[in-house]
Design an enzyme around this catalytic site. Structure first.
Site, PDB file in Angstrom:
ATOM      1  N   ASP A 138      34.113  41.079  27.706  1.00 12.25           N
ATOM      2  CA  ASP A 138      33.160  39.693  27.327  1.00 12.25           C
ATOM      3  C   ASP A 138      33.840  38.964  26.461  1.00 12.25           C
ATOM      4  O   ASP A 138      33.262  38.459  25.657  1.00 12.25           O
ATOM      5  CB  ASP A 138      31.805  40.252  26.826  1.00 12.25           C
ATOM      6  CG  ASP A 138      31.275  41.239  28.080  1.00 12.25           C
ATOM      7  OD1 ASP A 138      31.251  40.979  29.070  1.00 12.25           O
ATOM      8  OD2 ASP A 138      30.436  42.367  27.392  1.00 12.25           O
TER       9      ASP A 138
ATOM     10  N   LYS B  56      37.163  36.054  29.225  1.00 12.58           N
ATOM     11  CA  LYS B  56      38.279  36.169  30.284  1.00 12.58           C
ATOM     12  C   LYS B  56      38.399  34.957  31.087  1.00 12.58           C
ATOM     13  O   LYS B  56      39.115  34.439  31.679  1.00 12.58           O
ATOM     14  CB  LYS B  56      38.401  37.454  30.884  1.00 12.58           C
ATOM     15  CG  LYS B  56      38.890  38.613  29.884  1.00 12.58           C
ATOM     16  CD  LYS B  56      39.153  39.919  30.732  1.00 12.58           C
ATOM     17  CE  LYS B  56      38.649  41.095  30.377  1.00 12.58           C
ATOM     18  NZ  LYS B  56      37.139  41.008  29.988  1.00 12.58           N
TER      19      LYS B  56
ATOM     20  N   GLY C   6      32.185  40.668  35.462  1.00 10.39           N
ATOM     21  CA  GLY C   6      31.553  39.580  35.782  1.00 10.39           C
ATOM     22  C   GLY C   6      31.845  38.416  34.933  1.00 10.39           C
ATOM     23  O   GLY C   6      31.933  38.480  33.816  1.00 10.39           O
ATOM     24  N   HIS C   7      32.309  37.499  35.527  1.00  8.56           N
ATOM     25  CA  HIS C   7      32.565  36.120  35.036  1.00  8.56           C
ATOM     26  C   HIS C   7      32.264  34.954  35.945  1.00  8.56           C
ATOM     27  O   HIS C   7      32.087  34.967  36.975  1.00  8.56           O
ATOM     28  CB  HIS C   7      33.748  36.061  34.298  1.00  8.56           C
ATOM     29  CG  HIS C   7      35.075  36.276  35.352  1.00  8.56           C
ATOM     30  ND1 HIS C   7      35.898  37.188  34.910  1.00  8.56           N
ATOM     31  CD2 HIS C   7      35.302  35.561  36.297  1.00  8.56           C
ATOM     32  CE1 HIS C   7      36.858  37.248  36.059  1.00  8.56           C
ATOM     33  NE2 HIS C   7      36.413  35.936  36.748  1.00  8.56           N
TER      34      HIS C   7
ATOM     35  N   GLN D 283      36.638  44.356  31.623  1.00  6.65           N
ATOM     36  CA  GLN D 283      36.428  44.964  30.546  1.00  6.65           C
ATOM     37  C   GLN D 283      37.349  44.875  29.333  1.00  6.65           C
ATOM     38  O   GLN D 283      38.020  43.772  29.199  1.00  6.65           O
ATOM     39  CB  GLN D 283      36.114  46.427  30.964  1.00  6.65           C
ATOM     40  CG  GLN D 283      34.849  46.802  31.758  1.00  6.65           C
ATOM     41  CD  GLN D 283      35.405  46.983  33.256  1.00  6.65           C
ATOM     42  OE1 GLN D 283      36.308  47.472  33.523  1.00  6.65           O
ATOM     43  NE2 GLN D 283      34.541  46.299  34.117  1.00  6.65           N
TER      44      GLN D 283
HETATM   45  P1  IMP Z   1      30.213  51.451  33.392  1.00  3.32           P
HETATM   46  O1  IMP Z   1      31.625  50.701  33.551  1.00  3.32           O
HETATM   47  O2  IMP Z   1      29.197  50.812  34.355  1.00  3.32           O
HETATM   48  O3  IMP Z   1      30.545  52.896  33.557  1.00  3.32           O
HETATM   49  O4  IMP Z   1      29.678  51.241  32.030  1.00  3.32           O
HETATM   50  C1  IMP Z   1      30.568  51.953  30.817  1.00  3.32           C
HETATM   51  C2  IMP Z   1      30.422  51.171  29.726  1.00  3.32           C
HETATM   52  O5  IMP Z   1      31.286  49.844  29.817  1.00  3.32           O
HETATM   53  C3  IMP Z   1      29.060  50.488  29.280  1.00  3.32           C
HETATM   54  O6  IMP Z   1      29.028  50.429  27.861  1.00  3.32           O
HETATM   55  C4  IMP Z   1      29.081  49.230  29.791  1.00  3.32           C
HETATM   56  O7  IMP Z   1      28.151  48.515  28.841  1.00  3.32           O
HETATM   57  C5  IMP Z   1      30.587  48.836  29.500  1.00  3.32           C
HETATM   58  N1  IMP Z   1      30.891  47.827  30.433  1.00  3.32           N
HETATM   59  C6  IMP Z   1      31.412  47.945  31.851  1.00  3.32           C
HETATM   60  N2  IMP Z   1      31.522  46.555  32.459  1.00  3.32           N
HETATM   61  C7  IMP Z   1      31.704  45.886  31.278  1.00  3.32           C
HETATM   62  C8  IMP Z   1      31.782  44.515  31.179  1.00  3.32           C
HETATM   63  O8  IMP Z   1      32.560  43.669  32.248  1.00  3.32           O
HETATM   64  N3  IMP Z   1      32.073  43.916  29.861  1.00  3.32           N
HETATM   65  C9  IMP Z   1      31.415  44.553  28.679  1.00  3.32           C
HETATM   66  N4  IMP Z   1      31.218  45.965  29.006  1.00  3.32           N
HETATM   67  C10 IMP Z   1      31.297  46.507  30.137  1.00  3.32           C
END
Ligand code: IMP
Length: 432
Positions: free
Chosen positions: A13, A16, A40-41, A226
């Site tokens: 976040d 990007k 997501g963006h 991420q």
């Molecule tokens: P997962 O990727 O859904 O397994 O989540 C694992 C961790 O990564 C959690 O803390 C989510 O909030 C974080 N996370 C996953 N995708 C994003 C993203 O696009 N931005 C910020 N945090 C993310």
């Protein structure tokens, strides 16, 4: 020709979307190499906004080719839904513009459910990760466990039943143990058959397509999702996502040699945020955190969750510079700090009474580190909308220069508002 990999240098976040959008206009081909629709963006092009989660940013631009690499975990239902949402806005993304690697592991309903089941169970035991509940972790587990259904399996309905059986043997054992109903073979077969026709035309050898682009001297943009601190190896384990989010993955997650990756652009927010659970040394659970969250509109694009906010952590970003080999950073959301009397920057940690200049790897130590701050003067004038260094107040320039010094990497781009043109360009990462 320089290719560019864009990665997040904090917990994701970092903003990007805007930078990737700007770079994708300069690129010939845009590749996703890890993660899935947990990313997501929002891209705003000619006043129209597009929300993307799984698809590479190139899909909303005419004349660009997009690729989903083998390092991604691919949810066919999310894919179809995203294609439909784009079609409603008049953007048709056919196989002429997008291909999916044949060796990409699929996210299925069993993965989504398991993600949710585990998170719910963990809520009571205090071991919750705070995942996006998209099935990302369970899908990567099956990939590494060598029982995943991969995109190419949708092409062969004769060999699919045995693969479904193998996957369900594992999942049904887990489900029984957790007190959930088993999934019938036919249910999963139906699920796969319902999407196969749509997906199959997109399936290809992504490594080969990339090699052809590379040989032609085309510009390749590797689009990370991420951030570095969510990397499965280098992040704040176990509060991480299940893929390598760092620059090295651009090569293995798409099927190209590391020598072709080129410029590593680390997207870096002028303060720090994270969603989900886990350590966060500079977190401000107070008025300052509230101020940053409101001013920066810090809510998740995918889940709408409120992000935790805190001061800039130079220790973390310096570590990200090292781990990714960051060539330059894109510093975003500087304007969120406008008007503050004082700004704090974390320059080191205290761990059990000793000063350290890195984030330790153990979960216990990460939870115990305390930030050591330097306090710098803020600026009263606005930086929002600045397009040249001269538009910035002297104190803001000083803040940026100080960050460069602390992290050991230069600012290549400075973003001063969500508007595309509100950017100060120092170095074009695609420049030869
Ligand atoms: P997962 O990727 O859904 O397994 O989540 C694992 C961790 O990564 C959690 O803390 C989510 O909030 C974080 N996370 C996953 N995708 C994003 C993203 O696009 N931005 C910020 N945090 C993310």
């Amino acid at each position: 020709m320089t290719n560019v990999v864009v990665i997040g240098s904090q917990w994701g976040d970092e903003g990007k979307g805007k930078i990737v959008d700007w770079l994708s206009e300069r690129a010939d081909v845009v590749v996703r190499f890890q993660g899935g629709h947990n990313a997501g963006h929002t891209l705003v092009i000619d006043g129209v906004s597009y929300k993307l989660s799984l698809l590479p940013s190139g899909v909303v631009r005419e004349g660009k080719f997009s690729l989903i690499g083998n390092g991604v975990v691919f949810d066919p239902h999310a894919f179809v839904a995203e294609l439909e949402r784009l079609a409603e806005k008049g953007v048709t993304v056919g196989p002429d513009r997008l291909r999916i690697a044949e060796n990409t592991a699929l996210i299925l309903s069993v993965h989504r459910e398991l993600d949710g089941i585990r998170e719910d169970a963990a809520s009571n035991s205090g071991t919750k990760i705070g995942t996006t509940r998209r099935g990302i972790g369970p899908a990567y587990e099956d990939k590494v466990g060598r029982r995943a259904i991969r995109a190419m399996d949708l092409k062969n309905m004769e060999t699919l039943p045995a693969k479904v059986d193998r996957l369900l043997t594992h999942h049904n054992a887990l489900r029984r143990g957790l007190g959930y109903e088993e999934v019938a073979h036919e249910t999963l077969m139906d699920e796969l058959q319902s999407v196969a026709e749509t997906i199959v035309p997109y399936i290809d050898r992504v490594w080969k397509i990339l090699d052809d682009y590379r040989r032609r001297g085309a510009r390749i943009l590797f689009e990370g999702a991420q951030g570095t601190l969510l990397d499965i190896d280098h992040g704040t384990y176990p509060f991480v996502t299940s893929s390598n989010t760092t620059a090295g993955q651009a090569a293995t997650g798409s099927g190209i040699g590391p020598g072709s990756v080129g410029y590593v652009l680390g997207i870096t927010k002028a303060y720090t945020t994270r969603v989900g659970e886990g350590p966060f040394p500079t977190e401000q659970d107070n008025d300052i955190g509230q101020f940053l969250g409101e001013r920066g509109y810090e809510f998740g694009t995918v889940t709408g969750r409120k992000r935790r906010c805190g001061w800039f952590d130079a220790v973390l970003v310096r570590q990200a510079v090292a781990i990714n080999g960051i060539t330059g950073i894109a510093l975003t959301k500087l304007d969120v700090l406008d008007g503050l009397d004082e700004i704090r920057i974390c320059v080191g940690y205290k761990l059990d009474g000793e000063e350290i200049d890195y984030l330790p790897a153990s979960q216990g130590a990460q939870a115990r580190v305390e930030a050591i701050y330097e306090t710098v003067e803020g600026w009263k004038a606005t930086t929002a909308g600045a397009r040249t260094w001269n538009d910035l107040p002297a104190q803001a320039v000083k803040y940026v220069r100080h960050i460069e010094e602390l992290i050991g990497a230069p600012v290549a781009l400075l973003s001063t508002s969500p508007e595309r043109d509100d950017t100060i360009l120092v170095t074009d990462p695609f420049h030869d």
